[in-house]
Motif scaffolding. Structure first.
Motif, PDB file in Angstrom:
ATOM      1  N   LYS A   2       0.741  -0.918  -0.367  1.00 53.12           N
ATOM      2  CA  LYS A   2       0.105  -0.156   0.192  1.00 53.12           C
ATOM      3  C   LYS A   2       0.839   1.039   0.119  1.00 53.12           C
ATOM      4  O   LYS A   2       2.518   1.116   0.203  1.00 53.12           O
ATOM      5  CB  LYS A   2      -0.989  -0.187   1.027  1.00 53.12           C
ATOM      6  N   ARG A   3       0.381   2.418  -0.537  1.00 52.81           N
ATOM      7  CA  ARG A   3       0.930   4.072  -0.158  1.00 52.81           C
ATOM      8  C   ARG A   3      -0.142   4.578   0.676  1.00 52.81           C
ATOM      9  O   ARG A   3      -1.523   4.373   0.900  1.00 52.81           O
ATOM     10  CB  ARG A   3       0.838   4.501  -2.058  1.00 52.81           C
ATOM     11  N   CYS A   4       1.080   5.622   1.471  1.00 52.25           N
ATOM     12  CA  CYS A   4      -0.136   5.820   2.302  1.00 52.25           C
ATOM     13  C   CYS A   4       0.605   7.668   2.993  1.00 52.25           C
ATOM     14  O   CYS A   4       1.791   7.859   2.168  1.00 52.25           O
ATOM     15  CB  CYS A   4       0.587   5.754   3.972  1.00 52.25           C
ATOM     16  N   LEU A   5      -0.317   8.611   3.146  1.00 52.55           N
ATOM     17  CA  LEU A   5      -0.298  10.029   2.740  1.00 52.55           C
ATOM     18  C   LEU A   5      -0.211  10.302   4.639  1.00 52.55           C
ATOM     19  O   LEU A   5      -1.386   9.755   4.713  1.00 52.55           O
ATOM     20  CB  LEU A   5      -1.193  11.003   2.371  1.00 52.55           C
ATOM     21  N   ILE A   6       1.034  10.571   5.410  1.00 51.20           N
ATOM     22  CA  ILE A   6       0.651  10.531   6.607  1.00 51.20           C
ATOM     23  C   ILE A   6       1.159  12.834   7.201  1.00 51.20           C
ATOM     24  O   ILE A   6       1.697  12.978   6.061  1.00 51.20           O
ATOM     25  CB  ILE A   6       2.090  10.527   7.794  1.00 51.20           C
ATOM     26  N   ILE A   7      -0.599  13.220   7.397  1.00 53.89           N
ATOM     27  CA  ILE A   7      -0.083  13.669   8.095  1.00 53.89           C
ATOM     28  C   ILE A   7      -0.179  14.569   9.283  1.00 53.89           C
ATOM     29  O   ILE A   7      -0.248  13.777  10.483  1.00 53.89           O
ATOM     30  CB  ILE A   7      -2.094  15.238   7.518  1.00 53.89           C
ATOM     31  N   ILE A   8       0.748  15.388   9.818  1.00 54.91           N
ATOM     32  CA  ILE A   8       1.181  15.042  11.076  1.00 54.91           C
ATOM     33  C   ILE A   8       1.242  16.675  11.490  1.00 54.91           C
ATOM     34  O   ILE A   8       2.069  17.570  10.946  1.00 54.91           O
ATOM     35  CB  ILE A   8       2.863  14.474  11.196  1.00 54.91           C
TER      36      ILE A   8
END
Length: 299
Positions: A2-8
């Motif tokens: 999978k591919r993930c966008l992390i917003i922190i």
């Protein structure tokens, strides 16, 4: 894979949460669960909203929100406004984290990794209040402004206790609260003199579990709880009823569910929306049924 966008939100315990996030990323990579990560650090209010709204969901299999309820609200608002259907994963890093706790989102690295590996997805309603959204609660009246008058420094120093300390210092003036509400819930209209009210999507408010006993995030309804104006003695009795799980039957509570809620008040009130300062009354609230997808642990 999978591919993930992390917003922190880096202000949420930066070193501790960054260390945990690094370990999560490492485990997801080693176990061939996720092959690509894009990490976006917020710098100011609404950064998480715009990043979520404007990103191309075809480039990711899921989005991860890292922060507190305020950051989560921005991410969800961006997803709803752009009609994104990819799942949202929550890594709670705020002071209270009501919504993540309601979902029983794990705190451990292994727990988060296992949740992403299983990829168990559920739908959730979202509340729309005037031109804003909320995933957990919108409230006004007594103590409802505590969450956005407590400073970041106080939250870091005392954690959830910061809210209680602030509340105790304001207790005398809070007890003088008197709101005259005109309320319409679907086709029912009524008036109440109240201390406060809350419109919720879950049963957790301000770190307290079971405040709204019948709330459900995918029942297509929002839950309105009004604490009626009463004596201090009656308030103490109400608190005792809460401890025994029977406060919803108290004569000092007006509790109703509905899809559309309209409230006006004789005072200019600012709403607390998911722990942040929000819109003013009057308010028009609608349920957006099953409008986002969430990653949750297997039962």
């Amino acid at each position: 894979m999978k591919r993930c966008l992390i917003i922190i939100n880096p202000s949420s315990g930066k070193h501790i949460i960054q260390n945990k996030l690094d370990r999560i990323i490492g485990q997801l990579t080693l176990q061939n669960i996720v092959e690509h990560f894009e990490i976006f650090y917020t710098e100011k209010k609404d950064d998480a909203y715009y990043k979520t709204r404007d990103c191309d969901e075809n480039q990711y299999d899921f989005i991860m929100s890292v922060g507190g309820d305020g950051t989560l609200n921005e991410v969800i608002s961006g997803m709803v406004d752009s009609h994104k259907k990819i799942p949202l994963c929550i890594l709670a890093a705020g002071t209270v984290n009501d919504f993540a706790n309601y979902l029983n989102i794990p705190n451990s690295v292994n727990g988060i990794v296992e949740m992403i590996k299983n990829f168990n997805v559920i739908s959730s309603d979202v509340g729309k209040i005037n031109n804003q959204y909320f995933i957990n609660v919108a409230a006004a009246g007594m103590f409802s402004d505590i969450s956005f008058v407590v400073s970041k420094e106080e939250k870091k120093k005392f954690g959830p206790l910061a809210y209680y300390f602030k509340g105790m210092t304001q207790l005398p003036q809070q007890l003088s609260t008197n709101l005259h509400l005109n309320v319409t819930v679907d086709d029912e209209s009524f008036e109440e003199d109240a201390y406060m009210f809350a419109i919720t999507n879950t049963n957790r408010v301000g770190g307290f579990d079971g405040i709204i006993p019948f709330a459900d995030i995918n029942d297509g309804k929002l839950d309105l709880v009004i604490v009626k104006r009463c004596s201090v003695t009656d308030l103490i009795a109400l608190i005792k009823d809460y401890r025994f799980g029977k406060h919803d039957k108290s004569p000092f509570i007006h509790y109703v569910q509905g899809q559309h809620i309209h409230i006006t008040c004789d005072q200019d009130l600012t709403m607390d929306i998911d722990g942040e300062e929000g819109t003013h009354l009057p308010i028009d609230v609608h349920t957006l049924q099953k409008s986002i997808q969430l990653l949750v642990p297997l039962k």
